[in-house]
Design a protein around this motif. Structure first.
Motif, short mmCIF file in Angstrom:
data_model
loop_
_atom_site.label_atom_id
_atom_site.label_comp_id
_atom_site.label_asym_id
_atom_site.label_seq_id
_atom_site.Cartn_x
_atom_site.Cartn_y
_atom_site.Cartn_z
N ASP A 135 9.66 -5.23 97.19
CA ASP A 135 9.33 -6.20 95.25
C ASP A 135 8.11 -7.22 95.48
N GLY A 136 7.17 -6.76 95.85
CA GLY A 136 5.89 -7.06 96.30
C GLY A 136 5.76 -8.41 97.37
N THR A 137 6.32 -9.30 97.93
CA THR A 137 6.31 -9.98 98.76
C THR A 137 6.01 -9.68 100.26
N THR A 138 4.91 -10.17 100.78
CA THR A 138 4.36 -10.18 102.12
C THR A 138 4.84 -10.56 103.02
N VAL A 139 4.99 -10.36 104.22
CA VAL A 139 6.05 -10.74 104.72
C VAL A 139 5.16 -11.30 106.40
N LEU A 140 4.93 -12.30 107.37
CA LEU A 140 4.23 -12.00 108.66
C LEU A 140 5.94 -12.13 109.59
N LEU A 141 6.28 -11.74 110.19
CA LEU A 141 6.85 -12.23 111.40
C LEU A 141 7.28 -11.99 112.57
N THR A 142 7.71 -12.58 113.41
CA THR A 142 7.35 -12.59 114.69
C THR A 142 8.24 -11.94 115.28
N THR A 143 8.01 -10.94 116.22
CA THR A 143 9.14 -10.89 117.58
C THR A 143 8.63 -10.50 118.59
N GLN A 144 9.97 -10.61 119.65
CA GLN A 144 9.47 -10.19 120.41
C GLN A 144 9.78 -8.48 121.28
N TYR A 145 10.65 -8.01 119.83
CA TYR A 145 10.94 -6.71 120.14
C TYR A 145 10.13 -5.66 119.17
N LEU A 146 9.83 -4.64 120.04
CA LEU A 146 9.04 -3.73 119.47
C LEU A 146 9.31 -2.89 118.63
N GLU A 147 11.33 -2.97 118.71
CA GLU A 147 11.74 -2.05 118.14
C GLU A 147 11.49 -1.96 116.77
N GLU A 148 12.11 -4.06 116.59
CA GLU A 148 11.90 -4.84 115.47
C GLU A 148 10.66 -4.78 114.48
N ALA A 149 9.57 -4.52 115.69
CA ALA A 149 8.25 -4.60 114.65
C ALA A 149 8.25 -3.12 114.49
N ASP A 150 8.61 -1.77 114.38
CA ASP A 150 8.63 -0.58 114.75
C ASP A 150 9.35 -0.13 113.37
N GLN A 151 10.29 -1.24 113.01
CA GLN A 151 11.36 -0.74 112.39
C GLN A 151 10.86 -1.08 110.93
N LEU A 152 10.17 -2.31 111.04
CA LEU A 152 9.75 -2.70 109.90
C LEU A 152 8.66 -2.74 109.25
N ALA A 153 7.23 -3.44 110.42
CA ALA A 153 5.80 -3.40 110.66
C ALA A 153 5.04 -2.61 109.46
N SER A 154 4.25 -2.41 109.11
CA SER A 154 3.22 -1.42 108.90
C SER A 154 2.07 -1.68 109.59
N ARG A 155 1.78 -2.73 110.45
CA ARG A 155 1.54 -3.04 111.38
C ARG A 155 1.30 -4.32 112.12
N VAL A 156 1.06 -3.88 113.41
CA VAL A 156 1.44 -4.76 114.68
C VAL A 156 0.31 -5.82 115.03
N VAL A 157 0.36 -6.75 115.31
CA VAL A 157 -0.65 -7.31 116.35
C VAL A 157 -0.30 -8.16 117.60
N VAL A 158 -0.17 -7.30 118.15
CA VAL A 158 0.48 -7.93 119.70
C VAL A 158 -0.67 -8.63 120.62
N ILE A 159 0.12 -9.94 121.48
CA ILE A 159 -0.35 -11.05 121.42
C ILE A 159 -0.42 -11.69 122.53
N ASP A 160 -0.82 -11.77 123.80
CA ASP A 160 -1.00 -12.54 124.70
C ASP A 160 -1.34 -13.31 125.33
N ARG A 161 -1.11 -14.68 125.63
CA ARG A 161 -1.75 -15.88 126.42
C ARG A 161 -2.88 -16.34 125.48
#
Lengths: 269, 319
Positions: free
Chosen positions: B185-211
């Motif tokens: 419906d047009g909403t933009t969602v930024l979600l954080t997760t520890q789970y690769l699977e979740e990002a894979d299921q939902l996200a069209s782009r992923v940024v991985v951050i460390d420290r």
């Protein structure tokens, strides 16, 4: 673009009205909490009840001769009113400090609500609580022999003065609550400040038996100014000067502590 | 390309000597799900708190729908919804009262607040519990109420900080469906997760951050293709046996087998299919493993791949 900005789901109101509405929304939330957790209200009424009984029957006999014909219970009840709202103001600090520890505060800070709303909502809810507590203490006072000597309107004026003072004290303790950030510390920090204010005052006894250095403090501090003003409104006599002094304290306290509290809220994390 | 819904450049946040965010850059396309992936303490929540105006940044810029989070915080707050890691609801209020409170504080029209609350309670299957204080709710119900609260003003940009942590699989799938519908419906969602699977299921782009630093910025499919998609773990009962097994199996896999003590891990792009062949080869050399495990790659695998060190915290890793 969808949503809030263009979608017509939200309304636009003038800034000041919005600020008031936001504060009232938070006050509504706090009052529901008070109703659902009634022990908070019960404990904030038990404490003044103990005080009034103790002072009336333990110290009453000793103090009475110094009062030149005024009965001690008539002298005491205005003081108890003031003491009640001063100690009750601790709840403002405890309530805010408790909120600070929940995720709800994070959410509030991300909402387009007024930055003052959390504090206004808390002090307003505590004002409503004070209405109940003072009404109850009035009933207890009557049961113990307290009588109105200067007419009901004047007495109600005295009650309003007590509530105004309670509201001002809530702002001091809103700042304490924001500054310390946890309820136990808020409570511990509050008592050493409150005890001298309440006991080194005209709330329970006339100040003229205190040593001179203490009298200087006791006469001029806000608890005494308010207790004396309420006493004049209840017992009769020229009230204007006392009432203005009490109101000046209230206005001064809010003028200093409300902006300070909002500033702390803005930078609290 | 449309203007980004969220633009972050050189964003830093320091707490004393610790850099929670260290010159982070990313862009989020409008109408997409963007995944911010990382272990505990990587800086995900700090990023969300800066973007939702809760924390001021120490440096750099962040904009939401063109509004700077530092210079126009009020404008940003009017455009976002936030559901945090901790279910941020008032436990003394009922579910319905919680939503009405947020409705009033986000200035939803008075005539709409009631209907909007009822709508969301229905959508999150909380209608039955709507008039009970939230303190009687289960953890999952509270989490749903929290997400519902974020949606009350129908925000064009939604921030979800580890929205499914602690949810049972059924609630998690329901939330994933909901996120997909919102985005449709047009909403933009930024979600954080520890789970690769979740990002894979939902996200069209992923940024991985460390420290506090970005270590990968990619489409999840590409991220996964760098990694393979299934990990086969063998306990060879002895380091020497593990090394011999690794030599034997090297030929069959694109990624070299990883040996750590007696443990051997293989990355497969073909699910668990190579497993039979692996066991057959090992058996013929009298190297039958003590235990065998097949699992989806975890964030730790991504980390190992990208940084050469594991995520580090015990809580990071597999769902």
């Amino acid at each position: 673009m969808t949503g809030a900005a263009a979608g017509g789901l939200t309304h636009a109101a003038p800034q000041l009205l919005r600020t008031a509405q936001d504060g009232l929304a938070v006050a509504w939330r706090n009052l529901i909490g008070l109703r659902r957790v009634p022990r908070l209200l019960v404990f904030s009424t038990i404490q003044p009840l103990v005080f009034v009984l103790m002072f009336r029957y333990v110290f009453g006999g000793v103090v009475a001769p110094a009062l030149h014909g005024v009965s001690y219970v008539d002298f005491l009840i205005p003081g108890i009113f003031v003491q009640t709202v001063v100690f009750g103001a601790m709840n403002t600090a405890i309530g805010l400090a408790t909120d600070m520890q929940t995720g709800l505060m994070e959410r509030f800070r991300s909402l387009p609500m007024a930055r003052s709303a959390v504090l206004v909502g808390r002090t307003t809810a505590d004002l409503v609580r004070n209405v109940f507590v003072v009404a109850m203490m009035t009933g207890v006072g009557f049961a113990l022999g307290f009588r109105i000597h200067a007419g009901v309107p004047s007495f109600l004026g005295g009650v309003l003065l007590v509530l105004a003072f309670g509201f001002a004290m809530s702002w001091i303790f809103a700042v304490v609550g924001m500054a310390v950030g946890d309820p136990e510390t808020a409570q511990a920090a509050a008592f050493p400040v409150l005890a001298p204010l309440v006991f080194a005052s005209a709330a329970f006894v006339p100040v003229n038996t205190m040593p001179g250095w203490l009298q200087a403090f006791a006469v001029h501090q806000p608890v005494s100014r308010t207790a004396d003003a309420v006493r004049v409104l209840v017992l009769g006599g020229p009230a204007a000067s006392d009432v203005w002094q009490a109101l000046a304290w209230d206005a001064g306290i809010v003028a200093v502590f409300a902006p300070l509290g909002v500033w702390l809220y803005r930078r609290a994390v | 390309m449309a203007d980004p819904a969220i633009a972050v450049s050189g964003l830093s946040k320091r707490f004393g000597a610790v850099a929670a965010l260290d010159a982070v850059d990313f862009h989020v396309e409008p109408g997409t799900v963007f995944g911010l992936l990382g272990p505990n303490g990587a800086g995900k929540s700090t990023a969300i708190r800066v973007l939702t105006t809760i924390l001021p940044p120490s440096g750099g810029r962040a904009e939401v729908l063109g509004h700077d989070v530092v210079r126009e915080p009020a404008a940003v707050r009017g455009l976002i919804g936030l559901a945090g890691q901790y279910a941020a609801v008032d436990k003394n209020l009922t579910g319905r009262e919680n939503l009405r409170l947020i409705g009033r504080l986000t200035h939803v029209r008075h005539s709409r607040v009631r209907r909007r609350a009822a709508e969301l309670l229905e959508r999150f299957e909380l209608t039955e519990a709507a008039d009970r204080p939230a303190r009687t709710y289960s953890g999952g119900m509270r989490r749903r109420l929290d997400v519902a609260a974020a949606l009350v003003p129908d925000p064009p940009v939604l921030f979800l900080d580890e929205p499914t942590t602690g949810l049972d699989p059924q609630s998690r799938n329901a939330l994933w469906d909901l996120i997909r519908r919102l985005v449709a419906d047009g909403t933009t969602v930024l979600l954080t997760t520890q789970y690769l699977e979740e990002a894979d299921q939902l996200a069209s782009r992923v940024v991985v951050i460390d420290r506090g630093r970005v270590i990968a910025d990619d489409e999840p499919a590409l991220l996964k293709s760098h990694l393979g998609n299934t990990v086969i773990e063998l306990d060879m009962v002895g380091g020497e046996r593990a090394a011999r097994a690794a030599d034997l199996l090297r030929a069959g896999f694109e990624e070299a087998p990883q040996v750590e003590g007696p443990h051997l891990s293989l990355v497969s792009r073909d699910g668990s299919r190579p497993l039979l062949e692996v066991l057959r080869v090992l058996e013929s050399h009298d190297l039958v493993p003590g235990t065998v495990a097949v699992r989806e790659p975890s964030l730790d695998d991504v980390f190992l791949q990208l940084t050469g060190h594991s995520g580090g915290t015990p809580a990071a890793g597999a769902p």
